[in-house]
Design an enzyme around this catalytic site. Structure first.
Site, PDB file in Angstrom:
ATOM      1  N   LYS A 246     -19.181 -18.236  10.688  1.00  9.94           N
ATOM      2  CA  LYS A 246     -17.799 -18.338  10.222  1.00  9.94           C
ATOM      3  C   LYS A 246     -17.620 -17.539   8.934  1.00  9.94           C
ATOM      4  O   LYS A 246     -18.288 -17.793   7.948  1.00  9.94           O
ATOM      5  CB  LYS A 246     -17.444 -19.808   9.966  1.00  9.94           C
ATOM      6  CG  LYS A 246     -16.007 -20.003   9.568  1.00  9.94           C
ATOM      7  CD  LYS A 246     -15.676 -21.469   9.485  1.00  9.94           C
ATOM      8  CE  LYS A 246     -14.193 -21.692   9.413  1.00  9.94           C
ATOM      9  NZ  LYS A 246     -13.502 -20.886   8.425  1.00  9.94           N
ATOM     10  N   ARG A 251      -7.641 -13.659   9.127  1.00 10.36           N
ATOM     11  CA  ARG A 251      -7.568 -13.568  10.582  1.00 10.36           C
ATOM     12  C   ARG A 251      -6.809 -12.305  10.957  1.00 10.36           C
ATOM     13  O   ARG A 251      -5.750 -12.006  10.385  1.00 10.36           O
ATOM     14  CB  ARG A 251      -6.824 -14.801  11.097  1.00 10.36           C
ATOM     15  CG  ARG A 251      -6.790 -14.978  12.594  1.00 10.36           C
ATOM     16  CD  ARG A 251      -8.028 -15.704  13.017  1.00 10.36           C
ATOM     17  NE  ARG A 251      -8.068 -15.970  14.448  1.00 10.36           N
ATOM     18  CZ  ARG A 251      -7.912 -17.164  14.989  1.00 10.36           C
ATOM     19  NH1 ARG A 251      -7.650 -18.211  14.227  1.00 10.36           N
ATOM     20  NH2 ARG A 251      -8.025 -17.333  16.286  1.00 10.36           N
ATOM     21  N   LYS A 416     -15.335 -26.198  13.859  1.00  5.15           N
ATOM     22  CA  LYS A 416     -15.887 -25.580  12.660  1.00  5.15           C
ATOM     23  C   LYS A 416     -16.717 -26.591  11.881  1.00  5.15           C
ATOM     24  O   LYS A 416     -16.414 -27.786  11.876  1.00  5.15           O
ATOM     25  CB  LYS A 416     -14.772 -24.985  11.798  1.00  5.15           C
ATOM     26  CG  LYS A 416     -13.696 -25.947  11.396  1.00  5.15           C
ATOM     27  CD  LYS A 416     -12.510 -25.231  10.740  1.00  5.15           C
ATOM     28  CE  LYS A 416     -11.387 -26.196  10.423  1.00  5.15           C
ATOM     29  NZ  LYS A 416     -10.153 -25.587   9.983  1.00  5.15           N
TER      30      LYS A 416
HETATM   31  P1  ATP Z   1      -7.159 -23.225  10.228  1.00  3.82           P
HETATM   32  O1  ATP Z   1      -7.100 -21.739  10.346  1.00  3.82           O
HETATM   33  O2  ATP Z   1      -8.149 -23.863  11.156  1.00  3.82           O
HETATM   34  O3  ATP Z   1      -5.816 -23.876  10.206  1.00  3.82           O
HETATM   35  P2  ATP Z   1      -7.984 -22.765   7.605  1.00  3.82           P
HETATM   36  O4  ATP Z   1      -7.040 -21.672   7.377  1.00  3.82           O
HETATM   37  O5  ATP Z   1      -8.252 -23.707   6.485  1.00  3.82           O
HETATM   38  O6  ATP Z   1      -7.668 -23.631   8.833  1.00  3.82           O
HETATM   39  P3  ATP Z   1     -10.666 -22.542   8.259  1.00  3.82           P
HETATM   40  O7  ATP Z   1     -10.879 -23.983   7.996  1.00  3.82           O
HETATM   41  O8  ATP Z   1     -11.359 -21.584   7.387  1.00  3.82           O
HETATM   42  O9  ATP Z   1      -9.216 -22.074   8.171  1.00  3.82           O
HETATM   43  O10 ATP Z   1     -11.070 -22.290   9.809  1.00  3.82           O
HETATM   44  C1  ATP Z   1     -10.499 -21.540  10.827  1.00  3.82           C
HETATM   45  C2  ATP Z   1     -10.461 -20.058  10.556  1.00  3.82           C
HETATM   46  O11 ATP Z   1     -11.754 -19.513  10.472  1.00  3.82           O
HETATM   47  C3  ATP Z   1      -9.853 -19.225  11.669  1.00  3.82           C
HETATM   48  O12 ATP Z   1      -8.454 -19.245  11.603  1.00  3.82           O
HETATM   49  C4  ATP Z   1     -10.422 -17.840  11.427  1.00  3.82           C
HETATM   50  O13 ATP Z   1      -9.552 -17.123  10.575  1.00  3.82           O
HETATM   51  C5  ATP Z   1     -11.701 -18.106  10.667  1.00  3.82           C
HETATM   52  N1  ATP Z   1     -12.940 -17.676  11.327  1.00  3.82           N
HETATM   53  C6  ATP Z   1     -13.946 -17.062  10.689  1.00  3.82           C
HETATM   54  N2  ATP Z   1     -14.957 -16.786  11.505  1.00  3.82           N
HETATM   55  C7  ATP Z   1     -14.602 -17.235  12.729  1.00  3.82           C
HETATM   56  C8  ATP Z   1     -15.239 -17.238  13.997  1.00  3.82           C
HETATM   57  N3  ATP Z   1     -16.435 -16.737  14.181  1.00  3.82           N
HETATM   58  N4  ATP Z   1     -14.561 -17.784  15.038  1.00  3.82           N
HETATM   59  C9  ATP Z   1     -13.318 -18.305  14.875  1.00  3.82           C
HETATM   60  N5  ATP Z   1     -12.675 -18.328  13.694  1.00  3.82           N
HETATM   61  C10 ATP Z   1     -13.295 -17.808  12.621  1.00  3.82           C
END
Ligand code: ATP
Length: 576
Positions: A246, A251, A416
């Site tokens: 991750k 995104r 996640k």
């Molecule tokens: P969310 O996007 O889930 O609402 P958030 O903005 O707080 O919450 P995170 O908790 O960081 O985001 O987790 C999801 C995000 O992680 C995804 O929207 C994407 O941008 C990012 N991400 C990074 N690496 C990956 C991966 N390998 N697969 C999917 N998502 C990933």
């Protein structure tokens, strides 16, 4: 439908905060709307000219509206200004000053074609030209029509209607029941354009919606991840699965159609302009249609070290993008593929999509694949997780091997796990600002001392209060918040807000901030997750970001997230 009739319905809509009543009013509107008008009508009710990815803005400032009203109704600008200071709503002033009786039976198509024309005016002299066009538009429509056009133009329509409510109303209007909403939502998730989906429903009926497919250049609403706190829980939930690294960048959903490439953010804005190096690289891929999903990060070309989100996001704030792409180049880490030429991959199992990615992409400095393993072994996940953290990354995302790409959904197909979950509530929580409390004592000079913040209740399509945030902002940020919140203040609690606590000033639920808190507790003061008079609240919250421009109000954490985090927090404290 005559535009005036639509405005009368909007008046009714303003007066209710009950969801079922809103659905009834809207479904009546939609039943009377012609197929040529439905796209515009839905966009108008969504309070947008077109969805954000079209990148079309009206570009009309308050001052320009004041002038347009003065010209249209032949009144001095000073008078409009004076009234504005008193009333605070230029829509109401336009309605009062207007003396037009509309015998022309304007419909929304005419209003829209004028608004689109205004949006497209650019370059030298565009300000005067826009004022002229707007004044002509309102001079020829009735007072109530003027009121709603002016509010719309200023982004102050404030109907408080969410996408879910519009979809249910469309379903009711066309099928007689709210059940078809799920099918409409599926189509919406595939193109992020509700006006267009409504048009398909009107032109091609239910069959058209059921056959709806993704297409290049229409962004897919991104798949989102649930969260868990241990590899054991992950394996219990999905069995053998893929474990992806991750990355903490932003995104990026990249679309290609022939020679054209566009990039969309998590929030579905067009961010093509910020990513020239990625655009160039994707152009080289030998295919007609392509949609891929990934995370873009800046990196150091000499050391190959990836930079944290805070540095990557600078791109969006600066104008010298070309220069920055030399200094701090971007790399796209692809982790999914949804369309490849004519192959719609969205319903294919994840493992097949990943195989296609591996076939199409080798790792280059501008496009690379996320590192991934497939395993059903707890220890192996933990080892991969630790290595990932050592590399300075955020954590892992586990992916179910047989899962489709869940457009617009947060579910357990993706899970996640971040390092932060291992300690007690270390993850940040995204909250929507619902109102503010005036500054007292030392903060009297800032105008604002704390904000009332809430989470999104996706079931009810409402925002529920969870805490009051008064720390973490700098002096400068307090002042800035005061200014931008005043631009969206409203006299009464907005229809979609549910709160017992009363701030001094209510605002439209629009801005998201990330906060950290010590703990989630149960509390009778806040309405998030409230059952039998007890809801959830955050203890000792402090803001860790200013306003997050990559999220809209509905993207804040949800009541469901909070309930889950509360559960995980208990697990952790028991373990510790
Ligand atoms: P969310 O996007 O889930 O609402 P958030 O903005 O707080 O919450 P995170 O908790 O960081 O985001 O987790 C999801 C995000 O992680 C995804 O929207 C994407 O941008 C990012 N991400 C990074 N690496 C990956 C991966 N390998 N697969 C999917 N998502 C990933």
């Amino acid at each position: 439908m005559r535009f005036e009739e639509l405005c009368n319905y909007l008046l009714k809509l303003e007066k209710t905060s009950k969801r079922l009543e809103m659905i009834d009013i809207l479904s009546e509107v939609f039943s009377k709307t012609k197929k040529e008008e439905i796209n515009y009508t839905v966009n108008f009710i969504q309070e947008q000219l077109l969805p954000p990815f079209y990148n079309i803005q009206l570009g009309i400032a308050d001052k320009m509206v004041e002038k347009a009203i003065a010209i249209a109704y032949n009144k001095p600008v000073s008078r409009i200004l004076e009234e504005y200071k008193k009333v605070g709503d230029l829509g109401e002033i336009a309605e009062k000053e207007s003396n037009t009786s509309n015998n022309q039976k304007t419909d929304i198509t005419e209003v829209y074609s004028k608004l689109l024309k205004i949006a497209k005016i650019s370059g030298e002299g565009s300000i005067d030209e826009k004022i002229k066009e707007l004044s002509e538009l309102i001079a020829n429509i009735s007072p109530i029509e003027s009121k709603f056009v002016i509010r719309f133009v200023m982004g102050k329509l404030r109907l408080g209607v969410g996408e879910a409510t519009i979809m249910e109303a469309l379903s009711k209007a066309r099928t007689g029941s709210r059940e078809f909403k799920a099918n409409i939502e599926r189509a919406f998730n595939l193109c992020s354009d509700l006006g267009y989906v409504a048009e398909v429903l009107y032109l091609k009926g239910e069959a058209g919606i059921n056959k709806f497919e993704i297409s290049a250049m229409k962004p897919i609403r991104p798949a989102l991840a649930e969260r868990l706190g241990s590899s054991k829980e992950i394996l219990e939930k999905m069995g053998k699965c893929a474990i992806d690294q991750k990355l903490d960048g932003f995104r990026a959903q990249v679309h290609k159609k022939a020679k054209e490439v566009r990039v969309f953010s998590r929030n579905l804005e067009d961010i093509t302009h910020f990513m020239p190096e990625i655009v160039e690289e994707v152009k080289k891929i030998d295919c007609q249609d392509l949609i891929i999903d990934g995370e873009a990060l800046t990196y150091d070309e000499n050391t190959n070290v990836l930079y944290p989100f805070q540095i990557t996001i600078q791109r969006k704030r600066k104008h010298n993008v070309e220069e920055l792409s030399q200094e701090l180049p971007l790399r796209l880490f692809v982790f999914d593929i949804m369309l490849y030429n004519r192959e719609n991959m969205i319903n294919e199992p994840y493992i097949k999509r990943r195989e296609l990615l591996d076939k199409l992409f080798s790792n280059t400095k501008t496009i690379s694949k996320t590192k991934m393993i497939i395993t059903d072994d707890e220890k192996e996940i933990d080892k991969f997780f630790d290595l990932t953290i050592e590399e300075g990354l955020e954590g892992i995302v586990a992916k179910r091997l047989d899962s489709p790409y869940s457009a617009g959904a947060r579910n357990f197909n993706w899970i996640k796990m971040k390092r932060s979950y291992k300690s007690k509530l270390n993850d940040t929580i995204d909250l929507v600002i619902l109102g503010y409390f005036k500054g007292r004592g030392q903060r009297a000079g800032f105008g604002l001392g704390a904000v009332l913040a809430g989470v999104y209740d996706s079931k009810e399509d409402k925002f529920k209060s969870i805490t009051k945030v008064g720390s973490g902002f700098s002096e400068e940020q307090f002042k800035q918040l005061f200014k931008i919140l005043n631009e969206i203040k409203v006299d009464n609690k907005p229809a979609r807000v549910d709160s017992i606590m009363q701030p001094d000033v209510w605002v439209v639920p629009k801005y998201v901030i990330a906060v950290k808190a010590d703990e989630i507790t149960r509390s009778p003061t806040h309405t998030a997750g409230m059952k039998d008079g007890i809801g959830y609240a955050l203890r000792f919250p402090r803001a860790v970001t200013f306003i997050r421009t990559d999220k809209k109000a509905e993207d804040a954490n949800t009541v469901k997230d909070i309930v889950e985090m509360y559960g995980q927090q208990k697990n952790i404290s028991i373990k510790n």
